[in-house]
Design a protein around this motif. Structure first.
Motif, PDB file in Angstrom:
ATOM      1  N   ILE A   1       1.055  -1.157   0.154  1.00 39.70           N
ATOM      2  CA  ILE A   1      -0.140  -0.109   0.029  1.00 39.70           C
ATOM      3  C   ILE A   1       0.985   1.180  -0.071  1.00 39.70           C
ATOM      4  N   PRO A   2       0.835   2.085  -0.773  1.00 38.90           N
ATOM      5  CA  PRO A   2       1.768   3.203  -1.187  1.00 38.90           C
ATOM      6  C   PRO A   2       1.417   4.371  -0.112  1.00 38.90           C
ATOM      7  N   PHE A   3       1.579   4.136   1.059  1.00 33.45           N
ATOM      8  CA  PHE A   3       1.380   5.293   1.829  1.00 33.45           C
ATOM      9  C   PHE A   3       2.402   6.478   1.793  1.00 33.45           C
ATOM     10  N   TRP A   4       3.518   6.044   1.046  1.00 33.59           N
ATOM     11  CA  TRP A   4       4.649   7.305   0.814  1.00 33.59           C
ATOM     12  C   TRP A   4       4.071   8.220   0.040  1.00 33.59           C
ATOM     13  N   VAL A   5       3.033   8.200  -0.791  1.00 35.45           N
ATOM     14  CA  VAL A   5       2.580   9.231  -1.721  1.00 35.45           C
ATOM     15  C   VAL A   5       1.765  10.192  -0.850  1.00 35.45           C
ATOM     16  N   PHE A   6       1.489   9.620   0.461  1.00 34.61           N
ATOM     17  CA  PHE A   6       0.563  10.650   1.255  1.00 34.61           C
ATOM     18  C   PHE A   6       1.620  11.564   2.059  1.00 34.61           C
ATOM     19  N   GLY A   7       2.791  11.335   2.052  1.00 31.93           N
ATOM     20  CA  GLY A   7       3.524  11.982   2.955  1.00 31.93           C
ATOM     21  C   GLY A   7       4.339  13.209   1.958  1.00 31.93           C
ATOM     22  N   LYS A   8       4.345  14.372   2.486  1.00 32.46           N
ATOM     23  CA  LYS A   8       4.885  15.631   1.865  1.00 32.46           C
ATOM     24  C   LYS A   8       6.302  15.408   1.549  1.00 32.46           C
ATOM     25  N   HIS A   9       6.989  14.798   2.475  1.00 27.63           N
ATOM     26  CA  HIS A   9       8.361  14.902   2.464  1.00 27.63           C
ATOM     27  C   HIS A   9       8.882  13.406   1.987  1.00 27.63           C
ATOM     28  N   SER A  10       8.200  12.552   1.434  1.00 18.84           N
ATOM     29  CA  SER A  10       8.472  11.166   1.020  1.00 18.84           C
ATOM     30  C   SER A  10       8.160  11.070  -0.488  1.00 18.84           C
ATOM     31  N   ARG A  11       7.282  11.946  -0.986  1.00 14.96           N
ATOM     32  CA  ARG A  11       7.001  11.872  -2.603  1.00 14.96           C
ATOM     33  C   ARG A  11       7.773  13.018  -3.114  1.00 14.96           C
ATOM     34  N   VAL A  12       7.540  13.183  -4.495  1.00  9.66           N
ATOM     35  CA  VAL A  12       8.251  14.226  -5.031  1.00  9.66           C
ATOM     36  C   VAL A  12       7.573  15.529  -4.845  1.00  9.66           C
ATOM     37  N   PRO A  13       8.506  16.550  -4.419  1.00 12.52           N
ATOM     38  CA  PRO A  13       7.922  17.847  -4.121  1.00 12.52           C
ATOM     39  C   PRO A  13       7.100  18.484  -5.183  1.00 12.52           C
ATOM     40  N   ASP A  14       6.272  19.265  -4.388  1.00  9.00           N
ATOM     41  CA  ASP A  14       5.240  20.113  -5.232  1.00  9.00           C
ATOM     42  C   ASP A  14       4.453  19.282  -6.357  1.00  9.00           C
ATOM     43  N   THR A  15       4.085  17.901  -5.749  1.00  5.23           N
ATOM     44  CA  THR A  15       3.205  16.827  -6.379  1.00  5.23           C
ATOM     45  C   THR A  15       2.154  16.650  -5.326  1.00  5.23           C
ATOM     46  N   LYS A  16       1.071  16.170  -5.810  1.00  6.98           N
ATOM     47  CA  LYS A  16      -0.398  15.850  -5.075  1.00  6.98           C
ATOM     48  C   LYS A  16      -0.768  14.229  -5.172  1.00  6.98           C
ATOM     49  N   VAL A  17      -1.323  13.840  -4.207  1.00  5.95           N
ATOM     50  CA  VAL A  17      -1.537  12.241  -4.222  1.00  5.95           C
ATOM     51  C   VAL A  17      -2.337  12.136  -5.497  1.00  5.95           C
ATOM     52  N   TRP A  18      -3.127  13.066  -5.967  1.00  5.93           N
ATOM     53  CA  TRP A  18      -3.920  12.784  -7.129  1.00  5.93           C
ATOM     54  C   TRP A  18      -2.899  12.552  -8.576  1.00  5.93           C
ATOM     55  N   ASP A  19      -1.818  13.079  -8.477  1.00  3.67           N
ATOM     56  CA  ASP A  19      -0.971  13.136  -9.504  1.00  3.67           C
ATOM     57  C   ASP A  19      -0.596  11.635  -9.777  1.00  3.67           C
ATOM     58  N   TYR A  20      -0.439  10.944  -8.432  1.00  3.57           N
ATOM     59  CA  TYR A  20       0.045   9.648  -8.464  1.00  3.57           C
ATOM     60  C   TYR A  20      -1.054   8.567  -9.042  1.00  3.57           C
ATOM     61  N   ALA A  21      -2.273   9.088  -9.029  1.00  5.23           N
ATOM     62  CA  ALA A  21      -3.421   8.113  -9.164  1.00  5.23           C
ATOM     63  C   ALA A  21      -3.264   8.223 -10.709  1.00  5.23           C
ATOM     64  N   LYS A  22      -2.772   8.968 -11.574  1.00  3.16           N
ATOM     65  CA  LYS A  22      -3.067   9.300 -13.043  1.00  3.16           C
ATOM     66  C   LYS A  22      -1.956   8.162 -13.412  1.00  3.16           C
ATOM     67  N   ALA A  23      -1.460   7.337 -12.794  1.00  2.00           N
ATOM     68  CA  ALA A  23      -0.424   6.140 -13.412  1.00  2.00           C
ATOM     69  C   ALA A  23      -1.339   5.073 -14.203  1.00  2.00           C
ATOM     70  N   ALA A  24      -2.528   5.371 -13.452  1.00  2.00           N
ATOM     71  CA  ALA A  24      -3.531   4.135 -14.136  1.00  2.00           C
ATOM     72  C   ALA A  24      -3.424   4.382 -15.827  1.00  2.00           C
ATOM     73  N   GLY A  25      -2.938   5.386 -16.193  1.00  2.09           N
ATOM     74  CA  GLY A  25      -3.324   5.625 -17.631  1.00  2.09           C
ATOM     75  C   GLY A  25      -1.978   4.745 -18.292  1.00  2.09           C
ATOM     76  N   VAL A  26      -0.734   4.532 -17.458  1.00  2.00           N
ATOM     77  CA  VAL A  26       0.138   3.722 -17.878  1.00  2.00           C
ATOM     78  C   VAL A  26      -0.414   2.315 -17.735  1.00  2.00           C
ATOM     79  N   ALA A  27      -0.986   2.090 -16.603  1.00  2.00           N
ATOM     80  CA  ALA A  27      -1.261   0.594 -16.427  1.00  2.00           C
ATOM     81  C   ALA A  27      -2.409   0.106 -17.647  1.00  2.00           C
ATOM     82  N   LEU A  28      -3.226   0.891 -17.999  1.00  2.00           N
ATOM     83  CA  LEU A  28      -4.295   0.648 -18.871  1.00  2.00           C
ATOM     84  C   LEU A  28      -3.909   0.740 -20.429  1.00  2.00           C
ATOM     85  N   ALA A  29      -2.713   1.167 -20.672  1.00  2.00           N
ATOM     86  CA  ALA A  29      -2.361   1.594 -21.814  1.00  2.00           C
ATOM     87  C   ALA A  29      -2.126   0.323 -23.070  1.00  2.00           C
ATOM     88  N   GLY A  30      -2.783   0.550 -24.157  1.00  2.00           N
ATOM     89  CA  GLY A  30      -2.432  -0.526 -25.172  1.00  2.00           C
ATOM     90  C   GLY A  30      -1.214  -0.504 -25.671  1.00  2.00           C
TER      91      GLY A  30
END
Length: 423
Positions: A107-136
């Protein structure tokens, strides 16, 4: 007793050889060069007066095939890395630094931590990885995700360059997802970065050669294959520069050679082009390089720069620029790239005005096969139209990119097919 003839002593050929001799099969490996390893090797550089790798490679703790290979040849302790999944970054243009730290569980708890994820990003940005997961199969990384925002520049682009050796505009999203699925998606226990302590040769190549030979295998160096004769749906002989080997009943053959070489031997095949290049620069200092900027590990990733990954081993700083052909670095003179990259290294490692003593530039013109959607579609199957001929190499359809993990998987698969054919 049937023999397995392996053409090529790169990592794929060695992996096949290790698996076969481990199972008690007779193996002969033919290598055109005077040493094993291919694009994954170490050598003594007379100018630097140091042992260096021809290129830098990261292994991750989720690379099960690579780690199993090292365990078999008795070299699992040859890797080193941070005690947890941590990736230090620096933006050379702004000087901003951060470290992506992943928690151990899936479970990627790290994306919820401001100091553990990429700075200036939000949790929702990582949810967009679904685009890569579902890509043809026809989707590139850039075509599957949002290119606007910080995460693209600080995560997706460097990840694509490192894993696929091409830009997000060219790299196949499905291949990138295969790595994410087996590593980052499983959490820190599968994503801890590892590098070879003393180099690729001492970790992967030398112990593999020793294992094969100590278990009855034979490696013939300086043996360049000129042609293969096929008859009756099988390979019947192999013609080398100084000898012709006639195959006996039950003998199997594995071609573990790069696509460009494979096409010379079997022009009917259409493998992906292997002209994706990597620029490597090795700087030798007058003393051990400072490690503070690296944190817990031996490397740091750079963005907004020509240099992408900086590795430190004692007094040698090794820098990798992937997809150097795609970003125009191959067209620039050595002095030009050496000077720019060194300025970036000074910033990344906080060296101030420290200068290097000597430098070596290594341009791997055929570092990896094309990993675009079109290139991925041309990946070859391990089985061929000939009942005793199998293919290995990072250009085959392993389901993962052209990495150390992919090369070893290809060798394992070809070996399994050869053993099945013998049985």
């Amino acid at each position: 007793m049937s023999r397995v003839h392996i053409i090529g002593a790169g990592l794929a050929g060695l992996a096949a050889g290790v698996r076969l001799v481990e199972s008690g099969h007779r193996v002969i490996i033919y290598e055109s060069a005077r040493q094993a390893g291919g694009r994954c090797r170490s050598f003594y550089d007379k100018h630097l007066e140091r042992d260096i790798d021809n290129g830098n490679h990261l292994i991750m703790s989720g690379n099960k095939s690579a780690l199993a290979f090292l365990d078999t040849i008795g070299s699992v302790d040859a890797l080193t890395g941070p005690p947890f999944a941590a990736y230090p970054f620096v933006d050379v243009k702004t000087g901003k630094r951060w470290t992506v730290r992943m928690n151990e569980g899936p479970i990627p708890f790290w994306v919820f931590g401001k100091h553990s994820r990429v700075p200036d990003t939000k949790v929702w940005d990582y949810a967009k990885a679904a685009g890569v997961a579902l890509a043809g199969a026809d989707k590139t990384v850039a075509g599957a995700i949002d290119r606007n925002g910080v995460l693209f520049e600080r995560f997706w682009e460097p990840l694509t360059l490192a894993v696929l050796n091409t830009t997000p505009e060219r790299g196949q999203a499905r291949l990138l997802w295969s790595v994410i699925r087996e590593t980052f998606l499983l959490g820190g226990q599968a994503s801890t970065p590892l590098v070879a302590k003393q180099g690729l040769g001492p970790a992967f190549i030398d112990p593999a050669v020793k294992f094969i030979e100590s278990n009855g295998g034979v490696i013939r160096f300086g043996a360049r294959l000129r042609s293969a004769w096929m008859e009756g749906g099988a390979v019947t002989s192999l013609s080398f520069v100084d000898e012709t080997v006639t195959l006996e009943a039950g003998d199997q053959v594995i071609f573990a050679i790069p696509p460009s070489r494979l096409k010379q031997i079997m022009p009917q095949l259409d493998p992906p082009n292997d002209d994706a290049s990597i620029l490597n620069i090795h700087y030798r200092l007058g003393a051990a390089a400072p490690m503070k900027a690296l944190g817990e590990g031996p490397f740091i990733a750079l963005v907004s720069s020509l240099a992408q990954w900086v590795f430190v081993r004692d007094d040698v700083i090794s820098v990798t620029t992937s997809a150097s052909n795609a970003i125009g670095a191959d067209d620039r003179p050595n002095d030009d790239v050496v000077n720019q990259v060194w300025r970036e290294v000074q910033t990344a490692l906080e060296l101030g005005d420290t200068d290097y003593e000597r430098v070596r530039v290594i341009r791997e013109k055929r570092a990896t096969p094309d990993q675009s959607p079109a290139g991925a579609a041309r990946r070859l199957k391990a089985e061929t139209e000939y009942r005793n001929l199998f293919l290995a190499g990072d250009h085959t359809d392993t389901g993962v990119p052209a990495t150390i993990e992919g090369s070893i998987r290809s060798g394992n698969k070809a070996a399994a097919l050869a053993m099945r054919a013998i049985a």
